[in-house]
Design a protein around this motif. Structure first.
Motif, PDB file in Angstrom:
ATOM      1  N   LEU A  19     -10.277  -6.574  33.561  1.00 20.19           N
ATOM      2  CA  LEU A  19     -11.092  -6.038  34.128  1.00 20.19           C
ATOM      3  C   LEU A  19     -12.064  -6.980  33.974  1.00 20.19           C
ATOM      4  N   ARG A  20     -12.876  -7.872  35.486  1.00 17.61           N
ATOM      5  CA  ARG A  20     -13.611  -8.313  34.961  1.00 17.61           C
ATOM      6  C   ARG A  20     -15.079  -7.506  34.444  1.00 17.61           C
ATOM      7  N   PRO A  21     -16.318  -8.466  34.035  1.00 15.86           N
ATOM      8  CA  PRO A  21     -17.388  -7.548  33.805  1.00 15.86           C
ATOM      9  C   PRO A  21     -17.792  -6.501  35.182  1.00 15.86           C
ATOM     10  N   GLY A  22     -17.794  -5.679  34.650  1.00 19.00           N
ATOM     11  CA  GLY A  22     -18.677  -4.759  35.959  1.00 19.00           C
ATOM     12  C   GLY A  22     -17.690  -3.538  36.491  1.00 19.00           C
ATOM     13  N   ALA A  23     -15.803  -4.316  36.436  1.00 17.53           N
ATOM     14  CA  ALA A  23     -15.216  -3.485  36.622  1.00 17.53           C
ATOM     15  C   ALA A  23     -14.243  -2.296  35.277  1.00 17.53           C
ATOM     16  N   ALA A  24     -14.354  -1.435  36.093  1.00 15.00           N
ATOM     17  CA  ALA A  24     -14.073   0.157  35.397  1.00 15.00           C
ATOM     18  C   ALA A  24     -12.635   0.585  35.478  1.00 15.00           C
ATOM     19  N   HIS A  25     -11.910   1.453  34.432  1.00 18.70           N
ATOM     20  CA  HIS A  25     -11.012   1.753  34.812  1.00 18.70           C
ATOM     21  C   HIS A  25     -10.790   3.257  34.071  1.00 18.70           C
ATOM     22  N   ARG A  26     -10.259   4.088  34.566  1.00 12.02           N
ATOM     23  CA  ARG A  26     -10.261   5.594  33.636  1.00 12.02           C
ATOM     24  C   ARG A  26      -9.001   6.230  33.261  1.00 12.02           C
ATOM     25  N   LEU A  27      -9.423   6.652  32.277  1.00 13.86           N
ATOM     26  CA  LEU A  27      -8.269   7.444  31.127  1.00 13.86           C
ATOM     27  C   LEU A  27      -7.837   8.470  31.620  1.00 13.86           C
ATOM     28  N   THR A  28      -6.891   9.060  31.863  1.00 10.86           N
ATOM     29  CA  THR A  28      -6.576  10.109  32.128  1.00 10.86           C
ATOM     30  C   THR A  28      -5.980  10.672  31.455  1.00 10.86           C
TER      31      THR A  28
END
Length: 260
Positions: A105-114
């Protein structure tokens, strides 16, 4: 509101448990006594071992790895447990080095854990600079992490990562207005590089949080290695007059439950 349990395993390594999730920050599980090279003439000896062995951990849903290239944030035993984690979130360069499905991830990018039966958790990478200006080519890429999920009443959970106090880090704090902060401190210095610092001091941490109202601030990663220059006593001396209420000590091996 969500009750979140924090267990300080050692250094930057914290087990975070809430709503069925188990997240682990910066896995470090090697025993003490070894000296590790950090590059460009810098090194440090590990003084304190983990309070929990890697083999005794519960199943881990995700590892939040601020950077992979320094052994005080990912050592040999910590690296060995990564394949057992459900996900590994880290820097883009770290993901390339680690392979095996690590998510960069670059700063500002997001990942969703589900996961079934659990609230989705959005993990957003935040800026960090692990040293003085222009040091990134030497000290490498680092990120922090902001965690949000439905039902948070006090603001996001923010893991600053190893960083100095920079404009982008200040702006992140103001934009996030975090309710709970895992604050990496220690004021790291190395003899080889003189007065230059590579992580925040307590004074930096206070400046970062000035004007904010976090419910809980948990200082981490300030003891257990030779390269730290501000230990518990020094941090306490700085913080007892300002933000004394939110600062909560989480000694190695202890757990604390916080409402987030």
């Amino acid at each position: 509101m969500t009750d979140v349990a924090f267990t300080h395993i050692g250094g930057p390594t914290v087990l975070i448990e809430f709503a069925g999730w188990r997240l682990l920050t910066d896995p470090t599980f090697d025993p003490p006594g070894r000296t590790y090279r950090f590059g460009w003439g810098t090194s440090s000896r590990k003084l304190t071992g983990p309070a929990v062995a890697a083999a005794d951990l519960p199943p881990i849903d995700a590892v939040l790895l601020t950077h992979d290239h320094h052994a005080d944030n990912l050592d040999d035993a910590g690296r060995a447990l990564l394949p057992r984690a459900g996900a590994v979130l880290t820097t883009r360069s770290g993901a390339r080095r680690l392979g095996s499905g690590a998510i960069g991830l670059r700063p500002g990018a997001a990942h969703r854990l589900t996961a079934d039966g659990r609230p989705p958790v959005t993990v957003t990478a935040t800026p960090a600079r692990h040293g003085p200006p222009l040091s990134r080519p030497i000290s490498g890429e680092v990120v922090g992490f902001a965690l949000t999920w439905q039902g948070q009443d006090n603001g996001p959970l923010w893991i600053t990562g190893d960083t100095t106090l920079t404009g982008p880090v200040r702006k992140t704090a103001q934009a996030l207005r975090p309710g709970t902060v895992l604050l990496h401190l220690g004021g790291v210095r190395f003899p080889h590089t003189g007065p230059l610092r590579y992580t925040m001091t307590a004074a930096d941490g206070l400046a970062l949080l000035k004007g904010l109202s976090p419910t809980t601030v948990l200082p981490v990663h300030y003891e257990g290695w030779q390269h730290f220059r501000e230990d518990h006593a020094a941090i306490l001396d700085h913080t007892r007059k300002e933000l004394a209420g939110p600062f909560t000590w989480l000694p190695i091996g202890s757990s604390r439950t916080v409402t987030v």
